[in-house]
Design a protein around this motif. Structure first.
Motif, mmCIF file in Angstrom:
data_model
loop_
_atom_site.group_PDB
_atom_site.id
_atom_site.type_symbol
_atom_site.label_atom_id
_atom_site.label_comp_id
_atom_site.label_asym_id
_atom_site.label_seq_id
_atom_site.Cartn_x
_atom_site.Cartn_y
_atom_site.Cartn_z
ATOM 1 N N VAL A 143 -9.240 -3.002 -1.065
ATOM 2 C CA VAL A 143 -8.600 -2.564 -2.312
ATOM 3 C C VAL A 143 -8.285 -3.773 -3.193
ATOM 4 C CG1 VAL A 143 -6.531 -1.502 -3.298
ATOM 5 C CG2 VAL A 143 -7.695 -0.411 -1.370
ATOM 6 N N MET A 182 0.858 -1.170 0.000
ATOM 7 C CA MET A 182 0.000 0.000 0.000
ATOM 8 C C MET A 182 0.896 1.222 0.000
ATOM 9 S SD MET A 182 -2.837 1.170 2.796
ATOM 10 C CE MET A 182 -3.958 -0.124 2.427
ATOM 11 N N ARG A 183 0.640 2.132 -0.911
ATOM 12 C CA ARG A 183 1.407 3.364 -0.998
ATOM 13 C C ARG A 183 0.603 4.474 -0.353
ATOM 14 N NH1 ARG A 183 2.247 7.042 -6.066
ATOM 15 N NH2 ARG A 183 0.051 6.652 -6.027
ATOM 16 N N ALA A 184 1.278 5.295 0.410
ATOM 17 C CA ALA A 184 0.584 6.390 1.092
ATOM 18 C C ALA A 184 0.953 7.721 0.455
ATOM 19 C CB ALA A 184 0.962 6.411 2.563
ATOM 20 N N GLU A 185 -0.053 8.477 0.068
ATOM 21 C CA GLU A 185 0.199 9.817 -0.447
ATOM 22 C C GLU A 185 0.021 10.860 0.635
ATOM 23 O OE1 GLU A 185 -1.925 10.559 -4.032
ATOM 24 O OE2 GLU A 185 -1.210 8.742 -4.972
ATOM 25 N N HIS A 186 -0.795 10.540 1.629
ATOM 26 C CA HIS A 186 -1.035 11.443 2.752
ATOM 27 C C HIS A 186 -0.878 10.629 4.025
ATOM 28 C CE1 HIS A 186 -2.572 14.381 -0.056
ATOM 29 N NE2 HIS A 186 -3.351 13.438 -0.558
ATOM 30 N N ARG A 203 -8.244 2.602 -10.612
ATOM 31 C CA ARG A 203 -7.694 3.615 -9.711
ATOM 32 C C ARG A 203 -8.278 3.371 -8.324
ATOM 33 N NH1 ARG A 203 -8.751 9.813 -10.993
ATOM 34 N NH2 ARG A 203 -6.864 10.681 -10.133
ATOM 35 N N THR A 204 -7.425 3.301 -7.341
ATOM 36 C CA THR A 204 -7.885 3.099 -5.971
ATOM 37 C C THR A 204 -7.299 4.182 -5.085
ATOM 38 O OG1 THR A 204 -6.034 1.688 -5.341
ATOM 39 C CG2 THR A 204 -7.970 0.598 -6.275
ATOM 40 N N GLY A 205 -7.886 4.336 -3.933
ATOM 41 C CA GLY A 205 -7.358 5.306 -2.990
ATOM 42 C C GLY A 205 -7.823 5.018 -1.583
ATOM 43 N N VAL A 206 -7.002 5.414 -0.654
ATOM 44 C CA VAL A 206 -7.340 5.314 0.754
ATOM 45 C C VAL A 206 -7.057 6.675 1.359
ATOM 46 C CG1 VAL A 206 -6.824 4.182 2.950
ATOM 47 C CG2 VAL A 206 -6.715 2.864 0.825
ATOM 48 N N ASP A 207 -8.055 7.222 2.036
ATOM 49 C CA ASP A 207 -7.900 8.538 2.642
ATOM 50 C C ASP A 207 -8.288 8.424 4.103
ATOM 51 O OD1 ASP A 207 -7.396 11.270 2.779
ATOM 52 O OD2 ASP A 207 -9.458 11.798 2.248
ATOM 53 N N VAL A 243 -12.046 4.128 1.812
ATOM 54 C CA VAL A 243 -11.387 3.358 0.750
ATOM 55 C C VAL A 243 -12.191 3.569 -0.512
ATOM 56 C CG1 VAL A 243 -10.702 1.070 -0.026
ATOM 57 C CG2 VAL A 243 -10.625 1.627 2.405
#
Length: 52
Positions: A23, A1-5, A40-44, A52
């Protein structure tokens, strides 16, 4: 899992594991039902909420 924030390590182990499973399942479903389509996925996270 890559974290942008923030860092994924900051999440409780069970929360991180659940987010990764959601995911993973989403990507598998996309590959099965829409092969070749971009995914495209994202976790915030905000406070105590993880989206998610």
């Amino acid at each position: 899992m890559r974290a942008e924030h923030g860092r994924p390590d900051d999440l409780a182990r069970t929360v991180r594991s659940a987010a990764e499973r959601v995911v993973r399942e989403a990507v598998i479903n996309a590959l099965e039902h829409a092969p070749g389509a971009p995914v495209r996925t994202g976790v915030d996270r905000g406070g105590e909420t993880v989206t998610v």
